[in-house]
Design a protein around this motif. Structure first.
Motif, PDB file in Angstrom:
ATOM      1  N   ARG A  21      51.534  36.950  36.197  1.00  0.00           N
ATOM      2  CA  ARG A  21      50.201  37.523  35.969  1.00  0.00           C
ATOM      3  C   ARG A  21      49.673  37.104  34.604  1.00  0.00           C
ATOM      4  N   ARG A  22      50.525  37.204  33.579  1.00  0.00           N
ATOM      5  CA  ARG A  22      50.087  36.827  32.236  1.00  0.00           C
ATOM      6  C   ARG A  22      49.778  35.336  32.142  1.00  0.00           C
ATOM      7  N   THR A  23      50.592  34.520  32.830  1.00  0.00           N
ATOM      8  CA  THR A  23      50.362  33.075  32.808  1.00  0.00           C
ATOM      9  C   THR A  23      49.035  32.721  33.457  1.00  0.00           C
ATOM     10  N   VAL A  24      48.779  33.332  34.612  1.00  0.00           N
ATOM     11  CA  VAL A  24      47.520  33.077  35.317  1.00  0.00           C
ATOM     12  C   VAL A  24      46.337  33.538  34.477  1.00  0.00           C
ATOM     13  N   GLU A  25      46.460  34.703  33.860  1.00  0.00           N
ATOM     14  CA  GLU A  25      45.383  35.241  33.031  1.00  0.00           C
ATOM     15  C   GLU A  25      45.052  34.283  31.888  1.00  0.00           C
ATOM     16  N   GLY A  26      46.098  33.756  31.252  1.00  0.00           N
ATOM     17  CA  GLY A  26      45.870  32.811  30.168  1.00  0.00           C
ATOM     18  C   GLY A  26      45.226  31.528  30.645  1.00  0.00           C
ATOM     19  N   ALA A  27      45.651  31.045  31.822  1.00  0.00           N
ATOM     20  CA  ALA A  27      45.079  29.803  32.352  1.00  0.00           C
ATOM     21  C   ALA A  27      43.612  29.979  32.720  1.00  0.00           C
ATOM     22  N   ILE A  28      43.251  31.130  33.288  1.00  0.00           N
ATOM     23  CA  ILE A  28      41.845  31.386  33.635  1.00  0.00           C
ATOM     24  C   ILE A  28      41.001  31.424  32.372  1.00  0.00           C
ATOM     25  N   THR A  29      41.544  32.045  31.317  1.00  0.00           N
ATOM     26  CA  THR A  29      40.807  32.137  30.053  1.00  0.00           C
ATOM     27  C   THR A  29      40.439  30.754  29.517  1.00  0.00           C
ATOM     28  N   ARG A  30      41.294  29.765  29.798  1.00  0.00           N
ATOM     29  CA  ARG A  30      41.048  28.415  29.280  1.00  0.00           C
ATOM     30  C   ARG A  30      40.103  27.588  30.132  1.00  0.00           C
ATOM     31  N   LEU A  31      39.690  28.102  31.283  1.00  0.00           N
ATOM     32  CA  LEU A  31      38.738  27.362  32.122  1.00  0.00           C
ATOM     33  C   LEU A  31      37.382  27.259  31.424  1.00  0.00           C
ATOM     34  N   PRO A  32      36.702  26.120  31.565  1.00  0.00           N
ATOM     35  CA  PRO A  32      35.360  25.983  30.967  1.00  0.00           C
ATOM     36  C   PRO A  32      34.417  27.069  31.463  1.00  0.00           C
ATOM     37  N   GLY A  33      33.705  27.693  30.554  1.00  0.00           N
ATOM     38  CA  GLY A  33      32.727  28.718  30.908  1.00  0.00           C
ATOM     39  C   GLY A  33      33.268  30.126  30.909  1.00  0.00           C
ATOM     40  N   VAL A  34      34.601  30.294  30.764  1.00  0.00           N
ATOM     41  CA  VAL A  34      35.201  31.630  30.767  1.00  0.00           C
ATOM     42  C   VAL A  34      35.259  32.158  29.335  1.00  0.00           C
ATOM     43  N   ARG A  35      34.646  33.327  29.103  1.00  0.00           N
ATOM     44  CA  ARG A  35      34.690  33.970  27.787  1.00  0.00           C
ATOM     45  C   ARG A  35      35.883  34.908  27.674  1.00  0.00           C
ATOM     46  N   ASN A  36      36.251  35.536  28.770  1.00  0.00           N
ATOM     47  CA  ASN A  36      37.394  36.445  28.773  1.00  0.00           C
ATOM     48  C   ASN A  36      37.824  36.652  30.219  1.00  0.00           C
ATOM     49  N   ALA A  37      39.121  36.942  30.411  1.00  0.00           N
ATOM     50  CA  ALA A  37      39.641  37.085  31.772  1.00  0.00           C
ATOM     51  C   ALA A  37      40.647  38.215  31.822  1.00  0.00           C
ATOM     52  N   SER A  38      40.697  38.884  32.972  1.00  0.00           N
ATOM     53  CA  SER A  38      41.669  39.952  33.194  1.00  0.00           C
ATOM     54  C   SER A  38      42.188  39.822  34.616  1.00  0.00           C
ATOM     55  N   VAL A  39      43.524  39.810  34.774  1.00  0.00           N
ATOM     56  CA  VAL A  39      44.165  39.763  36.087  1.00  0.00           C
ATOM     57  C   VAL A  39      44.932  41.065  36.274  1.00  0.00           C
ATOM     58  N   VAL A  40      44.643  41.770  37.352  1.00  0.00           N
ATOM     59  CA  VAL A  40      45.243  43.076  37.615  1.00  0.00           C
ATOM     60  C   VAL A  40      46.033  43.012  38.901  1.00  0.00           C
ATOM     61  N   LEU A  41      47.284  43.502  38.867  1.00  0.00           N
ATOM     62  CA  LEU A  41      48.116  43.599  40.067  1.00  0.00           C
ATOM     63  C   LEU A  41      48.020  45.011  40.634  1.00  0.00           C
ATOM     64  N   THR A  42      47.780  45.101  41.927  1.00  0.00           N
ATOM     65  CA  THR A  42      47.827  46.396  42.598  1.00  0.00           C
ATOM     66  C   THR A  42      48.847  46.306  43.722  1.00  0.00           C
ATOM     67  N   SER A  43      49.512  47.410  44.015  1.00  0.00           N
ATOM     68  CA  SER A  43      50.560  47.425  45.032  1.00  0.00           C
ATOM     69  C   SER A  43      50.008  47.873  46.365  1.00  0.00           C
ATOM     70  N   HIS A  44      50.595  47.337  47.441  1.00  0.00           N
ATOM     71  CA  HIS A  44      50.218  47.792  48.785  1.00  0.00           C
ATOM     72  C   HIS A  44      51.484  47.975  49.607  1.00  0.00           C
ATOM     73  N   ARG A  45      51.380  48.758  50.662  1.00  0.00           N
ATOM     74  CA  ARG A  45      52.516  49.007  51.540  1.00  0.00           C
ATOM     75  C   ARG A  45      52.118  48.687  52.978  1.00  0.00           C
ATOM     76  N   GLU A  46      53.135  48.373  53.781  1.00  0.00           N
ATOM     77  CA  GLU A  46      52.880  48.202  55.204  1.00  0.00           C
ATOM     78  C   GLU A  46      52.508  49.558  55.807  1.00  0.00           C
ATOM     79  N   ALA A  47      51.651  49.533  56.814  1.00  0.00           N
ATOM     80  CA  ALA A  47      51.245  50.771  57.463  1.00  0.00           C
ATOM     81  C   ALA A  47      52.459  51.443  58.096  1.00  0.00           C
ATOM     82  N   ALA A  48      52.569  52.732  57.965  1.00  0.00           N
ATOM     83  CA  ALA A  48      53.698  53.492  58.511  1.00  0.00           C
ATOM     84  C   ALA A  48      53.178  54.485  59.547  1.00  0.00           C
TER      85      ALA A  48
END
Length: 364
Positions: free
Chosen positions: A62-89
């Protein structure tokens, strides 16, 4: 959405597809669902949904991806958030709700105290209280930050009379300075009439950016103006940083006090100390004849504080000058320090400073 935003979103999506996760070596998109990619004025937010068992192993990616997005042309700031999901029970009989594990928040680097200003409902003047308390603390010589955590309804730019965009240095945002404060608000990043149509994970990502990617520097106090209610933002704050204490703002009327009671209970559940309760709009003072009218009742917050075993911090009158100066971007504490309203804010700020053991101006 502009063509530029569409192009940037497409670039982010291509970048996501090129990364491989640390725990499986597989394409990140093979085990992770991209919930959303949002771009606005160079600010990018990515929400990734991942199986709960894999979330911890993907933190490095997640941190690596966030840093790479920040370096893309035109990006001023970036945030990558992980959320968890479960299989339906299959449906299960109702069970008593288990208490979640106690969060382990850490101090915000360089910030001595974080003070949350909260209310159970909107319309009680919480942002006005936040701004004037922060300015009053700054006028004592303290190093004060003011964070607007109300992502949907940011009001700090108008109240501080500041509408410029923050400078970006690397992956850090430089807070706006006004009235002796360092301030950050979503209102500095988007147009005043923009509608923030964001889901919960995106809102939490914005709060995390304000906490972790803003160059707050060394502060004696960071005042956090929370949105009304007891939702995701309040929970995110309590889990991400060590909050020294909270201040509850209410009007005297019963309907506001009911919601203030909920706010008190929420902070108790997340083990954040409560400094006390403020009664705002306590009494209306006619600017012409000086007659005092109890439009919303009077003394309700004091009585409620006693019932809840909390400290009553003080009353703030309903004054036309407070409203005029807030709309004009000139906090009354700074613009009219000898006025009745300013003195009420200063008295409460003095009490807070004493509780925080900040009774003398900070050195340096």
């Amino acid at each position: 959405m502009s063509d530029q935003d569409d192009t940037l979103i497409a670039a982010v999506q291509r970048l996501l597809a090129s990364f491989r996760s640390e725990d499986t070596g597989q394409d990140l998109l093979g085990g992770t669902i991209v919930d959303s990619v949002v771009s606005k004025d160079g600010l990018v937010q990515v929400t990734l949904s991942v199986d709960r068992a894999r979330a911890a192993g993907l933190e490095g990616a997640r941190r690596t991806v966030e840093g790479a997005i920040t370096r893309l042309p035109g990006v001023r700031n970036a945030s990558v958030v992980l959320t968890s999901h479960r299989e339906a029970a299959p449906p299960q009989p109702p069970q008593p709700a288990a208490r979640p594990p106690a969060p382990k928040p850490s101090p915000l680097p360089g910030v001595a105290h974080v003070v949350a200003v909260a209310s159970g409902k909107g319309g009680v003047g919480k942002s006005t209280v936040s701004v004037n308390l922060a300015v009053a603390l700054a006028r004592r010589g303290l190093r004060v930050g003011l964070m607007d955590a109300d992502i949907y309804g940011p009001s700090l730019p108008r109240m501080l009379g500041a509408n410029r965009r923050p400078e970006i240095r690397g992956d850090r945002m430089i807070p706006i300075e006004a009235w002796g404060l360092k301030a950050m608000s979503m209102g500095f990043l988007v147009e005043e009439d923009s509608a923030m149509i964001w889901r919960g994970p995106m809102i939490m990502g914005a709060v995390q950016q304000f906490l972790g990617q803003v160059e707050w520097g060394e502060l004696d106090v960071l005042v956090v103006d929370l949105p009304p209610g007891t939702g995701d933002i309040q929970l995110t704050l309590s889990q991400r940083v060590k909050v020294t204490g909270a201040v509850i703002v209410s009007t005297p009327q019963d309907i506001a006090l009911i919601d203030a009671r909920r706010a008190v209970r929420m902070f108790e559940k997340v083990e954040i100390p409560i400094f006390g309760v403020i009664e705002n709009m306590s009494v209306f003072c006619c600017p012409n004849c000086g007659h005092r009218s109890e439009i919303f009742g009077h003394g309700g917050a004091r009585l409620e504080a006693t019932r809840l075993g909390q400290t009553f911090l003080g009353e703030i009158p309903l004054l036309l000058d407070v409203r005029h100066m807030s709309d004009a971007g000139t906090p009354i504490v700074a613009a009219a320090p000898d006025s009745e309203g300013a003195k009420a804010f200063v008295a409460i700020a003095d009490t807070l400073a004493t509780r925080l053991s900040l009774t003398a101006p900070a050195s340096g």
